[in-house]
Motif scaffolding. Sequence first.
Motif, PDB file in Angstrom:
ATOM      1  N   ARG A  94     -27.730  65.438  14.187  1.00 33.17           N
ATOM      2  CA  ARG A  94     -29.153  65.350  13.861  1.00 33.17           C
ATOM      3  C   ARG A  94     -29.857  66.680  14.158  1.00 33.17           C
ATOM      4  NH1 ARG A  94     -32.180  60.977  17.200  1.00 33.17           N
ATOM      5  NH2 ARG A  94     -31.965  59.547  15.428  1.00 33.17           N
ATOM      6  N   THR A  95     -29.540  67.266  15.293  1.00 37.42           N
ATOM      7  CA  THR A  95     -30.137  68.550  15.675  1.00 37.42           C
ATOM      8  C   THR A  95     -29.705  69.656  14.726  1.00 37.42           C
ATOM      9  OG1 THR A  95     -30.232  67.886  17.999  1.00 37.42           O
ATOM     10  CG2 THR A  95     -30.318  70.246  17.532  1.00 37.42           C
ATOM     11  N   VAL A  96     -28.429  69.672  14.380  1.00 41.25           N
ATOM     12  CA  VAL A  96     -27.904  70.710  13.486  1.00 41.25           C
ATOM     13  C   VAL A  96     -28.541  70.598  12.104  1.00 41.25           C
ATOM     14  CG1 VAL A  96     -25.834  71.629  12.374  1.00 41.25           C
ATOM     15  CG2 VAL A  96     -25.736  70.862  14.758  1.00 41.25           C
ATOM     16  N   LEU A  97     -28.636  69.384  11.575  1.00 35.26           N
ATOM     17  CA  LEU A  97     -29.252  69.179  10.268  1.00 35.26           C
ATOM     18  C   LEU A  97     -30.694  69.665  10.263  1.00 35.26           C
ATOM     19  CD1 LEU A  97     -29.518  68.000   7.403  1.00 35.26           C
ATOM     20  CD2 LEU A  97     -29.843  65.744   8.455  1.00 35.26           C
ATOM     21  N   ARG A 134     -32.189  71.850  12.340  1.00 34.34           N
ATOM     22  CA  ARG A 134     -32.306  73.287  12.594  1.00 34.34           C
ATOM     23  C   ARG A 134     -31.853  74.123  11.403  1.00 34.34           C
ATOM     24  NH1 ARG A 134     -29.000  73.927  17.158  1.00 34.34           N
ATOM     25  NH2 ARG A 134     -27.227  74.333  15.781  1.00 34.34           N
ATOM     26  N   GLU A 135     -30.776  73.718  10.748  1.00 30.81           N
ATOM     27  CA  GLU A 135     -30.158  74.576   9.743  1.00 30.81           C
ATOM     28  C   GLU A 135     -30.631  74.306   8.312  1.00 30.81           C
ATOM     29  OE1 GLU A 135     -28.466  77.000  10.776  1.00 30.81           O
ATOM     30  OE2 GLU A 135     -28.128  76.383  12.843  1.00 30.81           O
ATOM     31  N   ILE A 136     -31.123  73.101   8.034  1.00 34.23           N
ATOM     32  CA  ILE A 136     -31.486  72.760   6.657  1.00 34.23           C
ATOM     33  C   ILE A 136     -32.928  72.266   6.544  1.00 34.23           C
ATOM     34  CG2 ILE A 136     -30.951  71.309   4.668  1.00 34.23           C
ATOM     35  CD1 ILE A 136     -28.043  71.228   5.620  1.00 34.23           C
ATOM     36  N   LEU A 137     -33.288  71.262   7.311  1.00 38.38           N
ATOM     37  CA  LEU A 137     -34.586  70.612   7.115  1.00 38.38           C
ATOM     38  C   LEU A 137     -35.761  71.479   7.552  1.00 38.38           C
ATOM     39  CD1 LEU A 137     -33.715  66.968   8.251  1.00 38.38           C
ATOM     40  CD2 LEU A 137     -33.472  68.018   5.997  1.00 38.38           C
ATOM     41  N   ALA A 138     -35.688  72.033   8.740  1.00 40.25           N
ATOM     42  CA  ALA A 138     -36.814  72.845   9.235  1.00 40.25           C
ATOM     43  C   ALA A 138     -37.063  74.085   8.379  1.00 40.25           C
ATOM     44  CB  ALA A 138     -36.583  73.221  10.700  1.00 40.25           C
ATOM     45  N   PRO A 139     -36.030  74.845   7.994  1.00 45.33           N
ATOM     46  CA  PRO A 139     -36.297  76.024   7.146  1.00 45.33           C
ATOM     47  C   PRO A 139     -36.948  75.687   5.813  1.00 45.33           C
ATOM     48  CG  PRO A 139     -34.107  76.165   8.116  1.00 45.33           C
ATOM     49  CD  PRO A 139     -34.607  74.788   8.411  1.00 45.33           C
ATOM     50  N   LEU A 140     -36.711  74.454   5.318  1.00 51.42           N
ATOM     51  CA  LEU A 140     -37.264  74.049   4.028  1.00 51.42           C
ATOM     52  C   LEU A 140     -38.461  73.122   4.176  1.00 51.42           C
ATOM     53  CD1 LEU A 140     -33.935  73.507   2.076  1.00 51.42           C
ATOM     54  CD2 LEU A 140     -35.550  75.403   1.833  1.00 51.42           C
ATOM     55  N   ASP A 141     -38.900  72.879   5.413  1.00 48.46           N
ATOM     56  CA  ASP A 141     -40.101  72.101   5.688  1.00 48.46           C
ATOM     57  C   ASP A 141     -40.023  70.674   5.156  1.00 48.46           C
ATOM     58  OD1 ASP A 141     -42.609  71.841   6.875  1.00 48.46           O
ATOM     59  OD2 ASP A 141     -43.687  72.369   5.041  1.00 48.46           O
ATOM     60  N   PHE A 142     -38.880  70.007   5.370  1.00 47.23           N
ATOM     61  CA  PHE A 142     -38.767  68.593   5.055  1.00 47.23           C
ATOM     62  C   PHE A 142     -39.493  67.778   6.116  1.00 47.23           C
ATOM     63  CE2 PHE A 142     -35.332  69.878   2.276  1.00 47.23           C
ATOM     64  CZ  PHE A 142     -35.295  68.890   1.302  1.00 47.23           C
ATOM     65  N   ARG A 143     -40.200  66.744   5.701  1.00 50.15           N
ATOM     66  CA  ARG A 143     -40.879  65.856   6.656  1.00 50.15           C
ATOM     67  C   ARG A 143     -39.900  64.865   7.252  1.00 50.15           C
ATOM     68  NH1 ARG A 143     -42.419  62.950  10.068  1.00 50.15           N
ATOM     69  NH2 ARG A 143     -44.444  61.918  10.275  1.00 50.15           N
ATOM     70  N   ARG A 175     -20.476  67.900  16.661  1.00 47.29           N
ATOM     71  CA  ARG A 175     -20.898  68.030  18.061  1.00 47.29           C
ATOM     72  C   ARG A 175     -19.927  68.906  18.847  1.00 47.29           C
ATOM     73  NH1 ARG A 175     -23.910  65.124  21.962  1.00 47.29           N
ATOM     74  NH2 ARG A 175     -24.459  63.475  20.483  1.00 47.29           N
ATOM     75  N   ARG A 176     -18.634  68.686  18.670  1.00 46.66           N
ATOM     76  CA  ARG A 176     -17.644  69.464  19.428  1.00 46.66           C
ATOM     77  C   ARG A 176     -17.653  70.929  18.977  1.00 46.66           C
ATOM     78  NH1 ARG A 176     -13.671  65.998  22.027  1.00 46.66           N
ATOM     79  NH2 ARG A 176     -14.735  63.970  22.212  1.00 46.66           N
ATOM     80  N   ALA A 177     -17.897  71.166  17.676  1.00 44.75           N
ATOM     81  CA  ALA A 177     -17.849  72.536  17.158  1.00 44.75           C
ATOM     82  C   ALA A 177     -19.088  73.348  17.504  1.00 44.75           C
ATOM     83  CB  ALA A 177     -17.665  72.505  15.643  1.00 44.75           C
ATOM     84  N   THR A 178     -20.237  72.668  17.620  1.00 43.65           N
ATOM     85  CA  THR A 178     -21.498  73.386  17.823  1.00 43.65           C
ATOM     86  C   THR A 178     -22.128  73.175  19.190  1.00 43.65           C
ATOM     87  OG1 THR A 178     -22.892  71.571  16.995  1.00 43.65           O
ATOM     88  CG2 THR A 178     -21.993  73.131  15.359  1.00 43.65           C
ATOM     89  N   GLY A 179     -21.762  72.078  19.858  1.00 41.39           N
ATOM     90  CA  GLY A 179     -22.410  71.736  21.125  1.00 41.39           C
ATOM     91  C   GLY A 179     -23.685  70.943  20.945  1.00 41.39           C
ATOM     92  N   MET A 209     -35.821  62.890   6.029  1.00 37.84           N
ATOM     93  CA  MET A 209     -34.467  63.137   5.532  1.00 37.84           C
ATOM     94  C   MET A 209     -33.457  63.482   6.619  1.00 37.84           C
ATOM     95  SD  MET A 209     -33.212  65.045   2.056  1.00 37.84           S
ATOM     96  CE  MET A 209     -32.147  66.135   2.978  1.00 37.84           C
ATOM     97  N   ASN A 210     -33.756  63.097   7.869  1.00 35.13           N
ATOM     98  CA  ASN A 210     -32.769  63.213   8.931  1.00 35.13           C
ATOM     99  C   ASN A 210     -32.229  61.823   9.231  1.00 35.13           C
ATOM    100  OD1 ASN A 210     -31.206  64.272  11.070  1.00 35.13           O
ATOM    101  ND2 ASN A 210     -32.818  65.739  11.573  1.00 35.13           N
ATOM    102  N   TYR A 211     -31.301  61.759  10.189  1.00 35.26           N
ATOM    103  CA  TYR A 211     -30.733  60.473  10.583  1.00 35.26           C
ATOM    104  C   TYR A 211     -31.768  59.737  11.424  1.00 35.26           C
ATOM    105  CZ  TYR A 211     -26.737  63.279   9.278  1.00 35.26           C
ATOM    106  OH  TYR A 211     -25.891  64.115   8.599  1.00 35.26           O
ATOM    107  N   GLY A 212     -32.286  58.622  10.898  1.00 33.71           N
ATOM    108  CA  GLY A 212     -33.317  57.895  11.598  1.00 33.71           C
ATOM    109  C   GLY A 212     -34.615  58.682  11.668  1.00 33.71           C
ATOM    110  N   VAL A 213     -35.543  58.158  12.448  1.00 33.09           N
ATOM    111  CA  VAL A 213     -36.851  58.790  12.611  1.00 33.09           C
ATOM    112  C   VAL A 213     -37.231  58.783  14.085  1.00 33.09           C
ATOM    113  CG1 VAL A 213     -37.666  58.128  10.313  1.00 33.09           C
ATOM    114  CG2 VAL A 213     -38.073  56.599  12.256  1.00 33.09           C
ATOM    115  N   ALA A 214     -38.246  59.561  14.412  1.00 32.10           N
ATOM    116  CA  ALA A 214     -38.798  59.529  15.763  1.00 32.10           C
ATOM    117  C   ALA A 214     -39.492  58.188  15.982  1.00 32.10           C
ATOM    118  CB  ALA A 214     -39.788  60.678  15.950  1.00 32.10           C
ATOM    119  N   ALA A 215     -39.542  57.758  17.229  1.00 36.60           N
ATOM    120  CA  ALA A 215     -40.124  56.452  17.538  1.00 36.60           C
ATOM    121  C   ALA A 215     -41.544  56.328  17.015  1.00 36.60           C
ATOM    122  CB  ALA A 215     -40.083  56.221  19.046  1.00 36.60           C
ATOM    123  N   GLU A 216     -42.302  57.414  17.064  1.00 39.63           N
ATOM    124  CA  GLU A 216     -43.694  57.356  16.614  1.00 39.63           C
ATOM    125  C   GLU A 216     -43.815  57.233  15.096  1.00 39.63           C
ATOM    126  OE1 GLU A 216     -42.832  61.791  17.618  1.00 39.63           O
ATOM    127  OE2 GLU A 216     -42.328  59.789  18.396  1.00 39.63           O
TER     128      GLU A 216
END
Length: 426
Positions: free
Chosen positions: A224-227, A229-238, A216-220, A240-247
């Motif tokens: 969860r957002t960094v993971l 943006r940089e890994i999951l979205a480019p590879l289209d993971f459904r 957080r301090r290094a990127t702002g 595999m992030n920290y927790g899930v959305a409420a829905e």
Amino acid sequence: MAPLPPLPRLPLVSDPLRRIRVPRDLDSITAFGPEADPRDAGMTRDQVEAMWRSARRLYRSGVHPALQLCVRRDGHVVLDRAIGHASGNGPHDDADVPRVPVTTDTPFVIFSASKAITAMVVHLLDQRGVLHVGDRVADYVPEYARHGKEAITIAHVLSHRAGVPNLPGHVMDVDNLADRDLLVEVLCDARPASRAGKTLAYHAISGGFILGEVVRRATGDDIRTVLDREILAPLDFRFMNYGVAAEDLELVGRCYATGAPVLPPISNVLERALGKKPDDVVEASNDPRFLTGVIPAGNAVASATELSRFFELLRAGGELDGVRIFEPRTITRARSEQSYREIDFTLGFPTRYGLGFMLGAELLSLFGPNTEQAFGHLGYTNTIGWADPQRALAAALVTSGKPIVYPELPDLLALMRRIGRCVPFA
């Protein structure tokens, strides 16, 4: 081996091993994902079915309401199956509780297997020059230097050598998980148990929060957002992030405390490492506040299919489906040995670690025999994600039961051995 009969449900006598009702017909509760022809991966159908028979035997132990296994060789998914129930067949669920079948897409909390994901977020930021794993934590979180922690580096945290393995128990209360100010203050006020780098002691929870704050301090942005943006979205993971959305809460499989209740001294070791009693950790993992929070060391949510795909990315040198995320040298650094046959003062036995991964060995290995090049991570208690470059293997086992002690524990070890023996060296 003939299926075991279902366990009796006696109204006044509970099963001391807290096992589930194992259906007679295991085929009726088995789900399949897409599987390639084993010959395309240099394997045989007999080898694939031998691995699955071992997985079924582990399910029959009765301590895993749901089990998923996904095995990839040389990029081909040769086995992707699930057995059991995502919810409704726990050891204390009444017969009238609806049973929800598990599928290969059902996500579960993978607990400490999350550490491998967190480590690779940090290594990716190093690859891009945002930080360096040799930097001090205090370079990014100045207040962390309090109480003599100024020499602790990011690498010390990744390799469980930072000297701050434990946190006060109240930190893991679900009400506190979203209180960033509290978490940062607790981290900064912690007093090291040993000099930075001196001793090996598994950082079950603390290390993840430290790394999350550095990111957080290094990127702002939060980790969860960094993971994403940089890994999951480019590879289209459904997931595999920290927790899930409420829905998505209703999609997550439930975890269950199974096996014999844990007694001292094992319970004392676990409670010191986790900050809570083992059964309380399992119950908390089903709480919506846990499932929507960010716990970098312990609340990533994934299926075995997705977790094995993440390790396939690493096995393949950082590129998957034509998308490059990591440079090969980044993965090599993450796997580099930091401890060898050294007693882990948290777990009480020798463990081989890299910079974020548990490493394999020739004989006594989490990943089976002859797995010196394997790397991955165990998740509380019988969840494992790993890659073995010597076998061109990437795999994941996800289980929803959380036993510590049970007679059929050798069945887990037998499954890992079976996979190692069935998947040939590349």
